[in-house]
Design an enzyme around this catalytic site. Structure first.
Site, PDB file in Angstrom:
ATOM      1  N   GLU A  63      54.575  -9.014  47.116  1.00 54.74           N
ATOM      2  CA  GLU A  63      54.366  -7.767  47.851  1.00 54.74           C
ATOM      3  C   GLU A  63      53.592  -8.025  49.144  1.00 54.74           C
ATOM      4  OE1 GLU A  63      54.594  -4.053  49.139  1.00 54.74           O
ATOM      5  OE2 GLU A  63      55.609  -4.747  47.334  1.00 54.74           O
ATOM      6  N   GLU A  70      57.157  -7.285  57.058  1.00 52.05           N
ATOM      7  CA  GLU A  70      57.386  -5.958  57.646  1.00 52.05           C
ATOM      8  C   GLU A  70      56.518  -5.758  58.892  1.00 52.05           C
ATOM      9  OE1 GLU A  70      56.623  -3.104  54.602  1.00 52.05           O
ATOM     10  OE2 GLU A  70      58.538  -3.446  53.599  1.00 52.05           O
TER      11      GLU A  70
END
Length: 76
Positions: A63, A70
């Site tokens: 994650e 991102e």
């Protein structure tokens, strides 16, 4: 030794920032808490705890890598 402690400080700071800014990280943390309490309630064996801990670590690290990618894409 001082460099090692400093690097752990950076890692902890990164975890804090990820928890503060990423909704998915907070969801994963909640899931970790639920699984931990369920494991305590069910009385898991040491091997089962090891597998769960490894899985939790993989999920959190993946994650964080995803969040970093991102952020990089948002900059570009």
């Amino acid at each position: 030794m001082k460099k090692l402690l400093k690097s752990f400080g950076y890692a902890i700071k990164g975890m804090y920032i990820a928890l503060r800014e990423q909704q998915n990280m907070r969801i994963h943390l909640l899931a970790i808490l639920v699984v931990t309490f369920a494991g305590i309630y069910l009385g898991l064996s040491a091997i089962e705890w090891g597998i769960i801990a490894l899985t939790m670590g993989l999920v959190i690290s993946t994650e964080m890598i995803n969040s970093a990618i991102e952020s990089l894409v948002d900059l570009i």
